[in-house]
Design a protein around this motif. Structure first.
Motif, short mmCIF file in Angstrom:
data_model
loop_
_atom_site.label_atom_id
_atom_site.label_comp_id
_atom_site.label_asym_id
_atom_site.label_seq_id
_atom_site.Cartn_x
_atom_site.Cartn_y
_atom_site.Cartn_z
N LEU A 11 -8.72 -27.19 34.05
CA LEU A 11 -9.49 -26.08 33.48
C LEU A 11 -9.94 -25.19 34.63
CD1 LEU A 11 -10.70 -24.74 30.99
CD2 LEU A 11 -12.61 -26.33 31.12
N ASN A 12 -9.09 -24.24 34.99
CA ASN A 12 -9.38 -23.28 36.05
C ASN A 12 -9.83 -21.96 35.43
OD1 ASN A 12 -8.31 -25.25 37.76
ND2 ASN A 12 -6.30 -24.28 37.84
N ASP A 13 -10.11 -20.99 36.29
CA ASP A 13 -10.41 -19.64 35.81
C ASP A 13 -9.80 -18.63 36.78
OD1 ASP A 13 -11.38 -17.34 34.72
OD2 ASP A 13 -13.45 -17.64 35.34
N LEU A 26 -10.21 -18.46 28.55
CA LEU A 26 -11.06 -19.52 29.09
C LEU A 26 -11.94 -20.13 28.00
CD1 LEU A 26 -12.16 -21.15 31.47
CD2 LEU A 26 -13.75 -19.26 31.93
N ALA A 27 -12.54 -19.30 27.16
CA ALA A 27 -13.42 -19.82 26.12
C ALA A 27 -12.67 -20.75 25.17
CB ALA A 27 -14.04 -18.66 25.34
N ASP A 31 -13.32 -24.76 24.60
CA ASP A 31 -13.50 -25.31 23.25
C ASP A 31 -12.55 -26.47 22.99
OD1 ASP A 31 -14.58 -25.11 20.43
OD2 ASP A 31 -12.44 -24.76 20.06
N THR A 32 -11.30 -26.34 23.45
CA THR A 32 -10.33 -27.43 23.30
C THR A 32 -10.79 -28.66 24.05
OG1 THR A 32 -8.50 -25.86 23.04
CG2 THR A 32 -7.93 -28.11 23.70
N GLN A 73 -20.78 -24.72 31.03
CA GLN A 73 -20.22 -24.69 29.68
C GLN A 73 -19.86 -26.10 29.19
OE1 GLN A 73 -20.15 -21.69 27.92
NE2 GLN A 73 -21.27 -21.13 29.77
N LEU A 74 -19.53 -26.99 30.13
CA LEU A 74 -19.10 -28.35 29.78
C LEU A 74 -20.23 -29.36 29.84
CD1 LEU A 74 -15.67 -28.62 31.66
CD2 LEU A 74 -16.07 -28.06 29.25
N ARG A 75 -21.44 -28.89 30.05
CA ARG A 75 -22.56 -29.81 30.18
C ARG A 75 -22.67 -30.70 28.94
NH1 ARG A 75 -26.13 -29.63 34.04
NH2 ARG A 75 -25.53 -27.48 34.56
#
Length: 225
Positions: A11-13, A26-27, A31-32, A73-75
């Protein structure tokens, strides 16, 4: 299918920089990731920001900002981050593809690796930090060497498998610095249509896309190629 598994999820950006032209937004990818965790559980989806690449448009500050944003976001959905520093000189075709795409990249120096890792640890993301197949020793920052095929993780997720893997040795078929235990790789080069410019698994994006299309037309083939 009720097959026990865990997933290495890159999961890069690099969307703005155009390094990942065909991946979802990215969003959507975040979510996936979360939906996979909901299905498989914490720890069974390992976040990778990989590779960390430096260009005339991407600095160490940019990379740290990208990682911190995704981590927030992944917290609550991940407890680990695995990363590696792009070693482009080791993959001639990667350097060629980057140059043909107009990407002005440069290699990491050891000083930059250490400085980046120090700053990453100071972000206090609440994650275990680990590198993949890196020689540099970052233990002073609490950063360990990762094992993608990890007997400890397998034993934690599927304790009944522990007797079968406890004596497996490091896989000699992998890179020298790889810590994975012996395994069978069923992946296929030149098969991913995402077209990430830094990818070492595609000789060129066109061949990979054609192979993918061919497989979509014949999805029941034993091989993607």
């Amino acid at each position: 299918m009720e097959i026990g598994c865990y997933i290495q999820y890159t999961l890069n950006d690099y969307f703005v920089e155009g390094l990942e032209p065909n991946v979802p937004a990215l969003a959507e990818r975040i979510d996936t990731f979360k939906r996979l965790v909901d299905e498989l559980g914490i720890g069974a989806v390992v976040w990778r920001f990989d590779p960390l690449i430096l260009t005339n448009k991407i600095s160490t500050d940019d990379l740290l900002n990208k990682i911190e944003y995704i981590a927030n976001q992944l917290r609550g959905y991940t407890d680990k981050l695995v990363f590696s520093f792009a070693d482009i000189s080791a993959y001639r075709k990667v350097g060629r593809n980057l140059s043909e795409a107009g990407v002005h990249y440069r290699e990491w120096t050891e000083y930059e690796m250490i400085d980046f890792s120090h700053r990453l640890s100071e972000l206090n993301l609440g994650l275990e930090l680990a590198t993949c197949a890196e020689k540099v020793d970052l233990l002073q920052f609490g950063i360990v060497h990762n094992r993608c095929i990890d007997p400890n993780l397998i034993s934690r997720l599927k304790p009944e498998l522990q007797p079968y893997i406890q004596n497996l040795k490091t896989d000699k078929g992998q890179r020298t610095l790889c810590g994975c235990i012996t395994s069978n790789d069923i992946g296929t080069y030149n098969s991913c249509p995402h077209g990430c410019v830094y990818c070492y698994a595609n000789a060129n994006p066109f061949s990979a896309k054609q192979n993918f299309i061919r497989h979509q037309q014949n999805p029941n083939n034993d091989s993607i190629l």
